[in-house]
Design a protein around this motif. Sequence first.
Motif, short mmCIF file in Angstrom:
data_model
loop_
_atom_site.label_atom_id
_atom_site.label_comp_id
_atom_site.label_asym_id
_atom_site.label_seq_id
_atom_site.Cartn_x
_atom_site.Cartn_y
_atom_site.Cartn_z
N LEU A 72 -2.21 -7.90 -4.06
CA LEU A 72 -0.95 -8.41 -3.54
C LEU A 72 -0.93 -9.93 -3.73
N VAL A 73 0.18 -10.48 -4.19
CA VAL A 73 0.25 -11.92 -4.42
C VAL A 73 1.57 -12.47 -3.91
N THR A 74 1.54 -13.74 -3.54
CA THR A 74 2.76 -14.44 -3.11
C THR A 74 3.24 -15.40 -4.19
N VAL A 75 2.41 -15.62 -5.20
CA VAL A 75 2.78 -16.46 -6.35
C VAL A 75 2.44 -15.67 -7.62
N VAL A 76 2.94 -16.13 -8.74
CA VAL A 76 2.64 -15.49 -10.01
C VAL A 76 1.42 -16.18 -10.62
N PRO A 77 0.26 -15.55 -10.65
CA PRO A 77 -0.96 -16.21 -11.14
C PRO A 77 -0.83 -16.75 -12.56
N ALA A 78 -0.11 -16.04 -13.43
CA ALA A 78 0.00 -16.45 -14.83
C ALA A 78 0.62 -17.82 -14.98
N CYS A 319 2.75 8.04 -2.72
CA CYS A 319 1.82 7.03 -3.24
C CYS A 319 1.12 6.29 -2.10
N ALA A 320 1.83 6.08 -0.98
CA ALA A 320 1.21 5.43 0.17
C ALA A 320 0.07 6.28 0.72
N ILE A 321 0.24 7.60 0.71
CA ILE A 321 -0.83 8.51 1.15
C ILE A 321 -2.03 8.41 0.22
N LEU A 322 -1.77 8.37 -1.09
CA LEU A 322 -2.85 8.22 -2.06
C LEU A 322 -3.58 6.89 -1.86
N MET A 323 -2.82 5.83 -1.56
CA MET A 323 -3.42 4.52 -1.33
C MET A 323 -4.30 4.53 -0.08
N GLU A 407 3.72 -1.50 1.60
CA GLU A 407 2.99 -2.77 1.56
C GLU A 407 1.74 -2.72 2.43
N THR A 408 1.86 -2.19 3.64
CA THR A 408 0.72 -2.15 4.55
C THR A 408 -0.34 -1.13 4.11
N ALA A 409 0.11 0.00 3.55
CA ALA A 409 -0.84 0.97 3.01
C ALA A 409 -1.60 0.36 1.84
N SER A 410 -0.89 -0.43 1.04
CA SER A 410 -1.50 -1.11 -0.09
C SER A 410 -2.53 -2.14 0.38
N ALA A 411 -2.23 -2.82 1.48
CA ALA A 411 -3.12 -3.85 2.00
C ALA A 411 -4.38 -3.25 2.62
N VAL A 412 -4.22 -2.27 3.51
CA VAL A 412 -5.38 -1.70 4.19
C VAL A 412 -6.22 -0.87 3.24
N GLY A 413 -5.60 -0.33 2.18
CA GLY A 413 -6.34 0.42 1.17
C GLY A 413 -6.84 -0.46 0.05
N THR A 414 -6.63 -1.78 0.15
CA THR A 414 -6.98 -2.78 -0.87
C THR A 414 -6.53 -2.32 -2.26
N VAL A 415 -5.27 -1.91 -2.34
CA VAL A 415 -4.71 -1.41 -3.60
C VAL A 415 -4.02 -2.53 -4.36
N GLY A 416 -3.00 -3.13 -3.75
CA GLY A 416 -2.32 -4.24 -4.39
C GLY A 416 -0.97 -3.94 -4.98
#
Length: 472
Positions: A72-78, A319-323, A407-416
């Motif tokens: 997860l990002v708040t800026v565009v790394p590129a 997808c949140a369940i998978l994450m 978003e929260t499933a992605s964060a706690v599952g360290t998915v992104g």
Amino acid sequence: MDQQVGKTGRGERIMKKKKNIRWNTLRVTAAGFLGIILLGGVLLYLPLSNTKPIAFIDALFTSVTSVCVTGLVTVVPASQFTLFGKMILLLLIQIGGLGVVACATLFLFLLHRKITVQERVALKEAYGAERLGGIVVLVKKIIVGTFAAEGAGAVLYAFQFIPEYGVVKGIWYSIFHSVSAFCNAGIDILGENSLADYVTNPIINVTTVLLIILSGIGFTVWFDVISNSRKLIRHEIPGRWWFTRLRLHSKLAIIMTLILILSGTVFVFLFEYKNLETIGELGTGQKLLASAFQSVTTRTAGFYTVSQGALHEETKLFCAILMFIGGSPGGTAGGVKTTTFAMLFLACLTFVRGGNDTECMGRKITAANFRSGFCVVMVAFTVFIVGTITILIIEPDSILLINVIYETASAVGTVGLTADLTPHLSRASQCILMIMMYIGRLGPLTLALMFAGKTHPRDQIRRLPEEQVMVG
């Protein structure tokens, strides 16, 4: 009587010593990750790391998502970071993927320093090994295996990136994205759309999927499969016995990985088939490729080839369940883990059938093992629910519940994976996501250290009367 008291006293001292070792390892791991995150945030905040000014909280968020291999990002790394900043990102991702304990051990290897008994015990606890003997060899295998897989991935990526970007830039892109994929970070330096420009590209898709699966299935499974394959090649075991000779953990990890990947692929393919904003305009074969990529990446990777915000709500929920389930233990994946989910499912199935013991493939799963898995799921679910509710309270009512859940499933599952929400959240909500990512990265490991095999000495000498509580 005196002998019995003496035995009890020795037992209490042994258990206390084990508990102290566990907590020391836990503190080192937790503090190590936190220290690297803070240092990474400072380095990414430096003008040398940025092409344009950056807020410190954005630098810190990027450091958290890199070390916690989330994405997860708040800026565009590129566009945000210079070459130096991107190199810092790569280093943070590699440390996060290998883990603080393994990286510290690698540092000691490079210094040619002997690993002490106490450090070996810490490694044993960190990796959940059954024996102290051979733990240093195991860590060496993990480090070598990691670099070998990342090197192979970089070579495969190079077939696409070198013709597209030139030799120097192509090699750099190949290395960065191979490390990011294998460590399940999902951070890219290509632009704003992750791998969406390569949705139909077989080299990028297949390479990324293989790296994600290899790292997500766990190093323990690697070594078990390799060991049995060698026996098969040397004709020490018949071919039909190859799978049955694997450890129960390996069997569950492989079977659950296949089931989740296939079910995710089928679900995305069916429910997104006519969605013109995702896979609707692709050919049938391309839809299958994109669906398979989406299924694999939700297991904890963070790369995407189709717009996540444009997915149908039912697809986002699935997808949140998978994450939340994530990958397998012993690797770089997040989530509550495939084997944990399988164990709880088997326990439920046993209860429904009227059995007492949780059985799987001719083996009995211990009650202590079940309690550990149950604690992992309950704590992860609690963090997920609390984080979701907190963000809903902070953010305006216009934000959709399903996007916050994603978003929260992605964060706690360290998915992104993100439904295009993270950059637009308030700073308070972004801080919540940072905490969730940190807990998600430490969670399974710390819970294993806290609960695995942990028995209070009092339980050996004290028995309380039993009583039932109504359920259901």
